[in-house]
Write a protein that holds these residues in place. Sequence first.
Motif, PDB file in Angstrom:
ATOM      1  N   PHE A   1      30.740  23.646  32.304  1.00  0.00           N
ATOM      2  CA  PHE A   1      29.904  24.811  32.530  1.00  0.00           C
ATOM      3  C   PHE A   1      28.471  24.451  32.894  1.00  0.00           C
ATOM      4  CE2 PHE A   1      33.205  26.471  29.540  1.00  0.00           C
ATOM      5  CZ  PHE A   1      33.903  27.164  30.516  1.00  0.00           C
ATOM      6  N   ASN A   2      27.766  25.433  33.414  1.00  0.00           N
ATOM      7  CA  ASN A   2      26.421  25.258  33.937  1.00  0.00           C
ATOM      8  C   ASN A   2      25.443  24.871  32.826  1.00  0.00           C
ATOM      9  OD1 ASN A   2      23.966  25.398  35.194  1.00  0.00           O
ATOM     10  ND2 ASN A   2      24.095  27.567  35.745  1.00  0.00           N
ATOM     11  N   PRO A   3      24.919  23.643  32.845  1.00  0.00           N
ATOM     12  CA  PRO A   3      23.969  23.224  31.796  1.00  0.00           C
ATOM     13  C   PRO A   3      22.657  23.990  31.868  1.00  0.00           C
ATOM     14  CG  PRO A   3      24.106  21.558  33.519  1.00  0.00           C
ATOM     15  CD  PRO A   3      25.188  22.561  33.810  1.00  0.00           C
ATOM     16  N   GLY A   4      22.398  24.606  33.015  1.00  0.00           N
ATOM     17  CA  GLY A   4      21.167  25.375  33.150  1.00  0.00           C
ATOM     18  C   GLY A   4      21.118  26.562  32.209  1.00  0.00           C
ATOM     19  N   LEU A   5      22.273  27.175  31.936  1.00  0.00           N
ATOM     20  CA  LEU A   5      22.304  28.299  31.006  1.00  0.00           C
ATOM     21  C   LEU A   5      21.940  27.848  29.599  1.00  0.00           C
ATOM     22  CD1 LEU A   5      25.522  30.238  32.138  1.00  0.00           C
ATOM     23  CD2 LEU A   5      23.144  30.964  32.377  1.00  0.00           C
ATOM     24  N   VAL A   6      22.460  26.694  29.215  1.00  0.00           N
ATOM     25  CA  VAL A   6      22.136  26.156  27.897  1.00  0.00           C
ATOM     26  C   VAL A   6      20.648  25.831  27.822  1.00  0.00           C
ATOM     27  CG1 VAL A   6      22.575  24.284  26.258  1.00  0.00           C
ATOM     28  CG2 VAL A   6      24.460  25.260  27.572  1.00  0.00           C
ATOM     29  N   ALA A   7      20.109  25.244  28.881  1.00  0.00           N
ATOM     30  CA  ALA A   7      18.681  24.906  28.906  1.00  0.00           C
ATOM     31  C   ALA A   7      17.824  26.158  28.767  1.00  0.00           C
ATOM     32  CB  ALA A   7      18.347  24.165  30.198  1.00  0.00           C
ATOM     33  N   THR A   8      18.270  27.251  29.397  1.00  0.00           N
ATOM     34  CA  THR A   8      17.535  28.506  29.304  1.00  0.00           C
ATOM     35  C   THR A   8      17.517  29.021  27.871  1.00  0.00           C
ATOM     36  OG1 THR A   8      18.107  29.123  31.569  1.00  0.00           O
ATOM     37  CG2 THR A   8      17.462  30.910  30.097  1.00  0.00           C
ATOM     38  N   VAL A   9      18.656  28.916  27.206  1.00  0.00           N
ATOM     39  CA  VAL A   9      18.749  29.369  25.811  1.00  0.00           C
ATOM     40  C   VAL A   9      17.906  28.493  24.893  1.00  0.00           C
ATOM     41  CG1 VAL A   9      20.324  29.655  23.864  1.00  0.00           C
ATOM     42  CG2 VAL A   9      21.003  30.431  26.134  1.00  0.00           C
ATOM     43  N   LEU A  10      17.885  27.189  25.164  1.00  0.00           N
ATOM     44  CA  LEU A  10      17.165  26.238  24.307  1.00  0.00           C
ATOM     45  C   LEU A  10      15.659  26.246  24.535  1.00  0.00           C
ATOM     46  CD1 LEU A  10      19.516  23.122  24.547  1.00  0.00           C
ATOM     47  CD2 LEU A  10      19.068  24.486  22.504  1.00  0.00           C
ATOM     48  N   ASP A  11      15.212  26.729  25.696  1.00  0.00           N
ATOM     49  CA  ASP A  11      13.807  26.635  26.071  1.00  0.00           C
ATOM     50  C   ASP A  11      12.897  27.272  25.020  1.00  0.00           C
ATOM     51  OD1 ASP A  11      11.634  26.039  27.769  1.00  0.00           O
ATOM     52  OD2 ASP A  11      11.638  28.108  28.508  1.00  0.00           O
TER      53      ASP A  11
END
Length: 338
Positions: free
Chosen positions: A290-300
């Motif tokens: 899955f798209n790691p960008g979504l996780v990065a957005t949540v973690l930001d």
Amino acid sequence: MTKIIRAAGLAAVGWAMTGLAWADVPSVATDITPVHGLVARVMQGVGQPDLVVPPGASPHSHSMRPSEAKALNRADVVFWIGPELTPWLEGPISTLASKAVVVPLLTTEGTQTLVIRDAVQFTLSGDAHHDDDHHDDHGHDEGGHDDHADHHDEDHETHDDHGHAHEAGSLDPHAWLMAENGLAWLDVIADVLAEKDPENAGLYRDNAKAGQAEIIAAAAQIKSDLESVRDKPFVVFHDAYQYFETGFGLPAAGAISLSDASDPSPARIAEIRDVVTDQHVTCVLSEPQFNPGLVATVLDGTDAGTAVVDPLGVGLEPGPGFYTVLLASIANAIADCK
């Protein structure tokens, strides 16, 4: 020279007899690697099951290759989770494996089942459903089966794990991630194979008992390994781990995506970010496909760590030892998440 020829002839007869013995063993097909692992454990020393959905393929949308279709066509027995996980497989099983004994494990007697959760944030309530009259005599508790919820997502995502609309009360198909179900399914698999192949019935049942002992030992180790993070809530990428959470008493706080077949809405992402902040979430579990960008957005902007995990065990070696390694890999990811 005569002796050499005679020896060669005897060797050929031996191989032929071995071939006949293997030919008498039921041909078995399985859907996903966790089921394949359990069946392989029961069949160890007798034969090997075929795998229809290969590692890394989506169980929700896989297009069978000719070799996988042939595995179904020659199958005497088919073990699968059921149409709740792989609705596309129902047709091929009914046509290609029409003469086979077909066992949908999710609905076998003794299986503990949970209802799909739609909410962004999870609430601890309710119980796993199980049949008290069968497969509950193992006397082992992997962590108390009492932590699941059935809610509706406020942003009205209406896809289940197959990308199809689902009604309230639909079963969560990821039942292999509860160790109690692994214990129960080993008995089911052994009973079916013993009836189909009475000559090897004793070995099937002995293998099942040995496999159960391995699961019990693995579950005990997992409980110990997770003790230090039991009070630290985490968030998952998609809601595939409810059975693991329930079986081991872990505080999952929510899911970024309702399923692996749909993208989360902006409203859902915003809400899960609030969950991470408000509940002091320490870990977000990502998945390799899955798209790691979504996780990065949540973690930001948070202090939460991240780890990669997969409910089907992508990257793990299929075979008799797969199931316990899968459970341990999920536990390790949660325990080591930074």
